[in-house]
Design an enzyme around this catalytic site. Structure first.
Site, PDB file in Angstrom:
ATOM      1  CB  SER A 182       0.284-103.423 -66.588  1.00 38.17           C
ATOM      2  OG  SER A 182      -0.980-103.104 -66.052  1.00 38.17           O
ATOM      3  CE  LYS A 189       0.801-100.151 -64.375  1.00 33.48           C
ATOM      4  NZ  LYS A 189      -0.391-100.082 -65.251  1.00 33.48           N
TER       5      LYS A 189
END
Length: 201
Positions: free
Chosen positions: A117, A154
């Site tokens: 990610s 993230k």
């Protein structure tokens, strides 16, 4: 630390090796098996002597309640079990001899990266991220967050009472969290990355 006998130094080395290999200290029975002691009382006597000389600290009521007074470096956090603190014994895969002060602010643990990610900012699967433990983070920072017991890395963005956890991979969608409805905790922010030479399996 007072001078250790040769046997005490051997036991200290065994404790250190066990911590580095398993991420947790040995039990008294482990020490008995390793050194041929007839009973856990012999192991306990040596541990108390090591504690008296300042080499270790003993935590009452725990079979593995042994803590080295020297630094082992940084713990590597692997998979985090649901409901467990991120630095619980079961989450720590190993320790790496890295000076926490080489990062700014200083790192408290290393997190093994899983998934793709964040590849567009050079964070690859298997990398170790150096993480400073803090809940005080700013928009735009890359953070370690726990959402409903899932730990994720993230980029942070807050908007209209919601928290957006943004991937750095154009094929993936952001995770949008409503803190009023979901459990969200900030475990820390990423302050560095280690690759290759400290890649353990």
């Amino acid at each position: 630390m007072d001078q250790l006998t040769s046997r005490q130094r051997e036991i200290l080395d065994f404790i250190r090796a066990t911590l580095e290999e398993r991420g947790s200290p040995p039990t008294r029975l482990d020490i008995c098996a390793a050194f041929g002691f007839a009973s856990p009382n012999a192991a306990e006597a040596h541990l108390k002597a090591l504690a008296k000389k300042g080499a270790i600290a003993l935590e009452a009521g725990a079979s593995r309640g042994i803590r080295l007074m020297e630094s082992l470096g940084l713990p590597i956090v692997g998979r985090v079990a649901a409901g467990s603190p991120i630095l619980s014994e079961s989450s720590i895969d190993a320790h790496v001899r890295v000076d926490p002060a080489m990062f700014a602010p200083r790192a408290d643990f290393l997190l093994r990266v899983r998934g793709l990610s964040m590849i567009e900012v050079g964070i690859l699967e298997g990398d170790l991220l150096a993480v400073h433990r803090t809940s005080e983070v700013r928009d735009g920072q890359i953070i370690v967050a726990r959402v409903d017991d899932e730990v994720t890395v993230k980029r942070l963005r807050r908007s209209n009472g919601l928290v957006e956890l943004l991937p750095e991979n154009h094929t993936m969608q952001p995770i949008v969290v409503d803190p009023q409805r979901q459990s969200l905790s900030i475990e820390g922010r990423v302050v560095g990355l280690i690759r290759d030479e400290f890649s353990f399996t």
